[in-house]
Design a protein around this motif. Structure first.
Motif, mmCIF file in Angstrom:
data_model
loop_
_atom_site.group_PDB
_atom_site.id
_atom_site.type_symbol
_atom_site.label_atom_id
_atom_site.label_comp_id
_atom_site.label_asym_id
_atom_site.label_seq_id
_atom_site.Cartn_x
_atom_site.Cartn_y
_atom_site.Cartn_z
ATOM 1 N N TYR A 184 -8.488 -8.057 -0.079
ATOM 2 C CA TYR A 184 -8.650 -6.652 0.987
ATOM 3 C C TYR A 184 -7.506 -5.850 0.068
ATOM 4 C CZ TYR A 184 -7.408 -3.491 4.270
ATOM 5 O OH TYR A 184 -7.080 -2.282 5.185
ATOM 6 N N SER A 185 -6.040 -6.439 -0.136
ATOM 7 C CA SER A 185 -4.990 -5.483 -0.680
ATOM 8 C C SER A 185 -5.712 -4.950 -2.209
ATOM 9 C CB SER A 185 -4.053 -6.205 -0.837
ATOM 10 O OG SER A 185 -3.336 -6.690 0.242
ATOM 11 N N GLN A 186 -6.273 -5.713 -2.933
ATOM 12 C CA GLN A 186 -6.753 -5.499 -4.150
ATOM 13 C C GLN A 186 -7.845 -4.409 -4.161
ATOM 14 O OE1 GLN A 186 -4.113 -6.692 -5.805
ATOM 15 N NE2 GLN A 186 -5.465 -6.713 -7.542
ATOM 16 N N LYS A 187 -8.845 -4.604 -3.007
ATOM 17 C CA LYS A 187 -10.008 -3.574 -2.925
ATOM 18 C C LYS A 187 -9.243 -2.117 -2.601
ATOM 19 C CE LYS A 187 -14.269 -2.531 -2.621
ATOM 20 N NZ LYS A 187 -15.263 -2.675 -3.820
ATOM 21 N N ALA B 212 -6.568 -0.990 -3.128
ATOM 22 C CA ALA B 212 -5.486 -0.587 -4.588
ATOM 23 C C ALA B 212 -6.689 0.086 -5.561
ATOM 24 C CB ALA B 212 -4.782 -1.390 -5.051
ATOM 25 N N GLU B 213 -7.869 -0.209 -5.398
ATOM 26 C CA GLU B 213 -8.700 0.234 -6.466
ATOM 27 C C GLU B 213 -9.831 1.350 -5.590
ATOM 28 O OE1 GLU B 213 -10.882 -3.320 -7.419
ATOM 29 O OE2 GLU B 213 -9.238 -3.970 -8.249
ATOM 30 N N CYS B 214 -9.175 2.170 -4.639
ATOM 31 C CA CYS B 214 -9.921 2.890 -3.918
ATOM 32 C C CYS B 214 -10.259 4.253 -4.712
ATOM 33 C CB CYS B 214 -9.052 3.306 -2.497
ATOM 34 S SG CYS B 214 -7.446 4.289 -2.786
ATOM 35 N N VAL C 20 -8.965 8.188 4.635
ATOM 36 C CA VAL C 20 -9.111 7.093 5.156
ATOM 37 C C VAL C 20 -8.636 6.083 4.120
ATOM 38 C CG1 VAL C 20 -10.966 5.085 5.639
ATOM 39 C CG2 VAL C 20 -11.258 7.496 6.623
ATOM 40 N N GLN C 21 -9.002 6.284 2.858
ATOM 41 C CA GLN C 21 -8.401 5.497 1.675
ATOM 42 C C GLN C 21 -6.869 5.517 1.842
ATOM 43 O OE1 GLN C 21 -10.502 7.722 -1.565
ATOM 44 N NE2 GLN C 21 -12.045 6.162 -1.539
ATOM 45 N N LEU C 22 -6.259 6.541 1.628
ATOM 46 C CA LEU C 22 -4.743 6.475 1.840
ATOM 47 C C LEU C 22 -4.273 5.938 3.246
ATOM 48 C CD1 LEU C 22 -2.109 7.711 0.854
ATOM 49 C CD2 LEU C 22 -2.586 9.795 2.441
ATOM 50 N N THR C 23 -5.053 5.975 4.231
ATOM 51 C CA THR C 23 -4.420 5.193 5.521
ATOM 52 C C THR C 23 -4.562 3.962 5.226
ATOM 53 O OG1 THR C 23 -4.830 7.293 6.905
ATOM 54 C CG2 THR C 23 -4.599 5.279 8.105
ATOM 55 N N LEU C 24 -5.584 3.398 4.760
ATOM 56 C CA LEU C 24 -5.691 1.783 4.357
ATOM 57 C C LEU C 24 -4.673 1.636 3.425
ATOM 58 C CD1 LEU C 24 -9.661 1.783 4.417
ATOM 59 C CD2 LEU C 24 -7.984 0.937 6.205
ATOM 60 N N ALA C 25 -4.279 2.243 2.390
ATOM 61 C CA ALA C 25 -3.495 1.842 1.441
ATOM 62 C C ALA C 25 -1.938 1.936 2.313
ATOM 63 C CB ALA C 25 -3.349 2.933 0.535
#
Length: 150
Positions: free
Chosen positions: A21-24, A26-28, A121-126
């Protein structure tokens, strides 16, 4: 600092999923230097030496200057950050300290002015991911010795 347990072997199935999940995330698609600044700022707030060690190194590899890396703790007063970076750093601080700072409309408005809905959303997940890593590293005295930790 002695690790309290081995994250990789203590709960291998869920840790493998967490790592994936972390890797995914990171590739957002967000800019790598921006993501590293976010990771540094959250790690500063959370007092995570391991993550600061990793992400300052990664920021340099992504082209960040020493000045910008050192000033991220005082980004509000440093003129070297773009409006997009400032919005991301402000959002990072609020998401990292959400129990006390919440997510004010003005902070979100600044974010929305710089990031598309998908990027928000991508930033918040990061931010979610780095806060999770901070909690694992601080809670279990985890560190990455391959990055020169002594």
């Amino acid at each position: 600092m002695t690790p309290r347990l081995n994250l990789y072997t203590a709960a291998p199935d869920i840790f493998k999923a967490w790592f994936a999940y972390s890797q995914k995330v990171a590739e957002c698609g967000l800019e790598k230097p921006l993501l590293e600044l976010v990771k540094i700022r959250a790690s500063q707030i959370n007092g995570c030496a391991n993550c600061l060690n990793i992400h300052t190194s990664d920021a340099r590899k992504a082209g960040e200057t020493e000045q910008r890396i050192h000033l991220v703790a005082a980004w509000r007063d440093a003129p070297c950050y773009t409006d997009r970076e400032r919005a991301a750093l402000d959002w990072t601080e609020h998401m990292t300290q959400i129990a006390t700072s919440r997510a004010p409309d003005a902070v979100h408005a600044a974010l929305a002015a710089q990031f598309t809905p998908a990027e928000q959303v991508q930033l918040t997940l990061a931010i979610d991911v780095i806060n999770g890593w901070n909690r694992l590293a601080v809670g279990f005295n985890f560190y990455a010795p391959e990055l020169g930790w002594k």
